[in-house]
Design a protein around this motif. Structure first.
Motif, PDB file in Angstrom:
ATOM      1  N   PRO A 166      10.656  23.623  -3.304  1.00 59.63           N
ATOM      2  CA  PRO A 166      11.273  23.790  -2.086  1.00 59.63           C
ATOM      3  C   PRO A 166      12.202  25.021  -1.838  1.00 59.63           C
ATOM      4  O   PRO A 166      12.926  25.282  -2.804  1.00 59.63           O
ATOM      5  CB  PRO A 166      12.005  22.374  -1.668  1.00 59.63           C
ATOM      6  N   THR A 167      12.150  25.313  -0.959  1.00 63.69           N
ATOM      7  CA  THR A 167      13.073  26.715  -0.427  1.00 63.69           C
ATOM      8  C   THR A 167      14.337  26.395  -0.468  1.00 63.69           C
ATOM      9  O   THR A 167      15.134  27.351  -0.614  1.00 63.69           O
ATOM     10  CB  THR A 167      12.548  27.117   1.071  1.00 63.69           C
ATOM     11  N   ASN A 168      14.751  24.964  -0.735  1.00 65.26           N
ATOM     12  CA  ASN A 168      16.271  24.935  -0.716  1.00 65.26           C
ATOM     13  C   ASN A 168      16.463  24.150  -1.865  1.00 65.26           C
ATOM     14  O   ASN A 168      17.687  23.588  -2.308  1.00 65.26           O
ATOM     15  CB  ASN A 168      16.989  24.146   0.582  1.00 65.26           C
ATOM     16  N   GLN A 211      19.465  33.564   8.980  1.00 67.34           N
ATOM     17  CA  GLN A 211      18.034  33.247   9.269  1.00 67.34           C
ATOM     18  C   GLN A 211      17.646  32.783  10.516  1.00 67.34           C
ATOM     19  O   GLN A 211      16.807  33.439  11.229  1.00 67.34           O
ATOM     20  CB  GLN A 211      17.783  32.270   8.187  1.00 67.34           C
ATOM     21  N   LEU A 238      18.438  23.160   9.347  1.00 68.85           N
ATOM     22  CA  LEU A 238      18.536  23.641   7.812  1.00 68.85           C
ATOM     23  C   LEU A 238      18.938  25.113   7.686  1.00 68.85           C
ATOM     24  O   LEU A 238      19.044  25.520   6.419  1.00 68.85           O
ATOM     25  CB  LEU A 238      17.257  22.891   7.348  1.00 68.85           C
ATOM     26  N   TRP A 255       9.463  25.483   3.658  1.00 69.99           N
ATOM     27  CA  TRP A 255       8.315  25.111   2.756  1.00 69.99           C
ATOM     28  C   TRP A 255       8.722  24.107   1.629  1.00 69.99           C
ATOM     29  O   TRP A 255       9.553  24.432   0.674  1.00 69.99           O
ATOM     30  CB  TRP A 255       7.448  26.196   2.105  1.00 69.99           C
ATOM     31  N   GLY A 256       8.268  22.832   1.352  1.00 67.24           N
ATOM     32  CA  GLY A 256       8.652  22.087   0.064  1.00 67.24           C
ATOM     33  C   GLY A 256       9.839  21.216   0.488  1.00 67.24           C
ATOM     34  O   GLY A 256      10.088  20.279  -0.406  1.00 67.24           O
ATOM     35  N   GLN A 257      10.676  21.404   1.531  1.00 69.62           N
ATOM     36  CA  GLN A 257      11.696  20.609   1.781  1.00 69.62           C
ATOM     37  C   GLN A 257      11.220  19.143   2.375  1.00 69.62           C
ATOM     38  O   GLN A 257      10.388  19.263   2.763  1.00 69.62           O
ATOM     39  CB  GLN A 257      12.654  21.122   2.775  1.00 69.62           C
ATOM     40  N   ILE A 264      22.705  23.368   1.950  1.00 71.43           N
ATOM     41  CA  ILE A 264      21.203  23.284   2.098  1.00 71.43           C
ATOM     42  C   ILE A 264      20.201  23.881   2.712  1.00 71.43           C
ATOM     43  O   ILE A 264      19.096  23.594   2.782  1.00 71.43           O
ATOM     44  CB  ILE A 264      21.030  21.541   2.436  1.00 71.43           C
ATOM     45  N   TYR A 265      20.762  25.181   2.917  1.00 70.11           N
ATOM     46  CA  TYR A 265      19.807  26.179   3.703  1.00 70.11           C
ATOM     47  C   TYR A 265      18.798  26.679   2.365  1.00 70.11           C
ATOM     48  O   TYR A 265      19.082  26.726   1.535  1.00 70.11           O
ATOM     49  CB  TYR A 265      20.556  27.194   4.335  1.00 70.11           C
ATOM     50  N   PRO A 266      17.789  27.380   3.096  1.00 71.58           N
ATOM     51  CA  PRO A 266      16.658  27.840   2.159  1.00 71.58           C
ATOM     52  C   PRO A 266      17.253  29.144   1.617  1.00 71.58           C
ATOM     53  O   PRO A 266      18.192  29.908   2.221  1.00 71.58           O
ATOM     54  CB  PRO A 266      15.407  28.095   3.260  1.00 71.58           C
ATOM     55  N   PHE A 267      16.559  29.628   0.297  1.00 73.46           N
ATOM     56  CA  PHE A 267      16.752  30.620  -0.193  1.00 73.46           C
ATOM     57  C   PHE A 267      18.395  30.907  -0.558  1.00 73.46           C
ATOM     58  O   PHE A 267      18.810  32.129  -0.178  1.00 73.46           O
ATOM     59  CB  PHE A 267      16.153  32.112   0.643  1.00 73.46           C
ATOM     60  N   MET A 269      15.732  21.320  -2.811  1.00 77.14           N
ATOM     61  CA  MET A 269      15.668  19.767  -2.755  1.00 77.14           C
ATOM     62  C   MET A 269      14.450  19.191  -2.762  1.00 77.14           C
ATOM     63  O   MET A 269      13.649  19.514  -1.687  1.00 77.14           O
ATOM     64  CB  MET A 269      16.544  19.538  -1.534  1.00 77.14           C
ATOM     65  N   GLU A 270      13.917  18.428  -3.721  1.00 77.71           N
ATOM     66  CA  GLU A 270      12.699  17.723  -3.632  1.00 77.71           C
ATOM     67  C   GLU A 270      12.600  16.533  -2.832  1.00 77.71           C
ATOM     68  O   GLU A 270      11.498  16.130  -1.919  1.00 77.71           O
ATOM     69  CB  GLU A 270      12.244  17.241  -4.930  1.00 77.71           C
TER      70      GLU A 270
END
Lengths: 72, 460
Positions: free
Chosen positions: A2-4, B320, B315, B371-373, A19-22, A6-7
């Motif tokens: 996952p991009t953050n 972004q 999120l 993606w994937g979250q 919890i934001y991505p990247f 968290m599965e």
């Protein structure tokens, strides 16, 4: 992955922070954001200069300007 | 309410939604100002009344069946595991249920209903601006009920509900309604416009579009400011303000209370405040550059920026959100003008672009960036992914937006009630008001002049 990272939400919220991505790319994002902001000023100044230049060149005898003054 | 802490939580939640409803009223005020400002003087009252009557018509129909649809349709019906309408969950949302009235045992249903209702007005109001100056009010109000009390509600039940089949199967994530409000309403507007046709004089004989300037640009921009303000309320209304993990009853462990999005996944008001403002700014900046400082498009770009980022604004990182908004606005500006030239679509306020294209693009981007979250705090749901989000965008824009509007508009057109006659359009849709106004003015002037004549005769 996952991009953050968290599965799932099977976590105790007390143990969770960002919890934001990247995550880890914040400084690169910041540099890109700065570049975008500066780019905006460059583009705006260029556009404004061209607009003013065009208007000035199009009214050599001042009649167009006087007509607008009349309209208040 | 078993304890004082439970009572405070419930009453706080009740008050929280109530405040969001009051804020969201400004969205409708803004849309009315915007549309009237964009219309020509001879169409003002028609434009205003067309939008104003959305309020009672969508309100009563949302009370009669819209609210029930939201709770009854999460499985499709028959899309998720063959399950039909969820009658049990929808008990409490039927107009004859005790929870749909003054009820001391249920303090949330009314304010939650109202928050959704204001979304319904917005969906219909988005469509309203696109079709000004030539649609008949009667036809528009039927279409407004279709989008406001039926199709967007189905979209919400499918993709904006903790048990929605799109969330479970596709990993659909649309926290602040890029798709379920904006893509649906934008697609719906496009479906009508294809049948309705452009305003007379919109296109030159060679097919190139003319600009039909708004009669009052100030009013247009102030209307958009109002919509921004109401949008704050909309964002807050999309959250559950405070809830305990044991009440969510999903995978979350521990005892930390939280705010959540509509899927009951944790978020914070701070997160959405960061992202709302940064996406507004990204949209405004990109729109200013791409439109070369055009006020209408700059303001609209601010709105489109928020809409593009809305699917994932619970999120995203704020920067972004800013970039996603700026990219979306660049795309929708180009798309609007390309569609206008290529297909001769006259969208008077750019609603298809600002809401429809921005919503669609926002969903697709969220599929990649998130993606994937996890899409939900419950086990067994698909994770957020680009394919699921792309399919979701198609469902929202075309299946629940464009298609029902196109079919309904074709029927109304076949019945001869969709568009006003050419003479009326040229004269202005306020023809009746305008004639009555002229007669009244002439009568008052004549009467006052007569009084002056009497006075001067008396002095002699």
């Amino acid at each position: 992955m996952p991009t953050n990272g968290m599965e799932s939400w099977a976590v105790d919220l007390n143990d969770v922070a960002a919890i934001y991505p990247f995550q880890g790319s914040e400084f690169i994002l910041y540099i890109a954001g700065l570049a975008f902001w500066l780019y905006w000023h460059v583009m705006q100044l260029r556009h404004e200069a061209a607009e003013v230049e065009r208007e000035t060149a199009a009214d050599s005898d001042g009649s167009h300007t006087k007509a607008w003054i009349e309209k208040y | 309410m078993g304890s004082n802490i439970e009572a405070i939580t419930t009453i706080f939640t009740e008050f929280y939604y109530w405040v969001t409803v009051v804020f969201m009223f400004l969205i409708h005020v803004g849309f009315c100002m915007y549309e009237v400002g964009a219309s020509r003087r001879r169409n003002h009252m028609h434009t205003l009344m067309k939008n104003t009557m959305i309020i009672p018509l969508v309100t009563v129909t949302f009370f009669f069946f819209g609210w029930w649809i939201y709770f009854a349709f999460p499985n499709g019906p028959w899309i998720f595991e063959g399950k039909g309408l969820d009658y049990a969950a929808a008990t409490g949302a039927r107009p004859w249920d005790p929870a749909m009235g003054t009820n001391i045992a249920d303090r949330i249903n009314g304010v939650f209903w109202a928050a959704f209702l204001l979304f319904s007005w917005t969906a219909a109001s988005i469509v309203s601006g696109a079709v000004i100056e030539r649609i008949r009010s009667g036809a528009f109000w039927i279409l407004a009920i279709l989008v406001g009390s039926v199709t967007w509600v189905i979209g919400a039940s499918w993709g904006w509900h903790p048990d929605g089949w799109m969330v479970k199967l596709l990993g659909y994530h649309d926290a602040y309604a890029s798709g379920v409000i904006h893509a649906i309403a934008g697609g719906f507007a496009l479906g009508i416009l294809v049948v309705l046709g452009p305003r007379l004089g919109k296109f030159r004989p060679d097919g190139t579009p003319r600009d039909i300037p708004p009669h009052n640009p100030w009013m247009v921009t102030l209307g958009l400011f109002m919509i921004y303000t109401g949008f704050w309320g909309f964002y807050a209304a999309c959250n559950v303000p405070i809830i305990a993990p044991e009440v969510i009853d999903g995978q979350i462990t521990g005892t930390t209370w939280t705010a959540t999005n509509i899927y009951l996944a944790p978020t914070t008001l701070s997160a959405i405040t960061f992202n709302f403002l940064m996406s507004l700014s990204g949209g405004l900046m990109a729109a200013y550059v791409v439109s070369k400082g055009d006020a209408f498009w700059t303001y609209s770009g601010g709105l489109a920026g928020i809409i593009t980022a809305s699917a994932g604004n619970d999120l995203y990182h704020p920067i972004q959100a800013m970039f996603i908004a700026a990219f979306g606005v660049y795309c929708i500006y180009k798309l609007h003008h390309w569609v206008e030239r290529k297909f001769k679509i006259d969208d008077a306020v750019g609603a298809v672009a600002v809401h429809g294209y921005a919503g669609f693009i926002g969903l697709v981007i969220a599929g990649f960036v998130l993606w994937g979250q996890p899409s939900s705090p419950y086990e067994g749901y698909a994770a957020i992914n680009p394919i699921g989000m792309f399919i979701g965008a198609i469902i929202m824009f075309f299946v629940l937006g464009f298609l029902p509007a196109y079919i309904c508009a074709r029927i109304l057109n076949a019945l001869g009630v969709l568009r006003v006659p050419r003479k009326v359009e040229l004269e202005g849709l306020d023809f009746d008001n305008n004639e009555a106004y002229q007669v009244a003015v002439a009568e008052v002037i004549a009467s006052e002049k007569a009084m002056v004549s009497e006075m001067t005769a008396g002095q002699k």
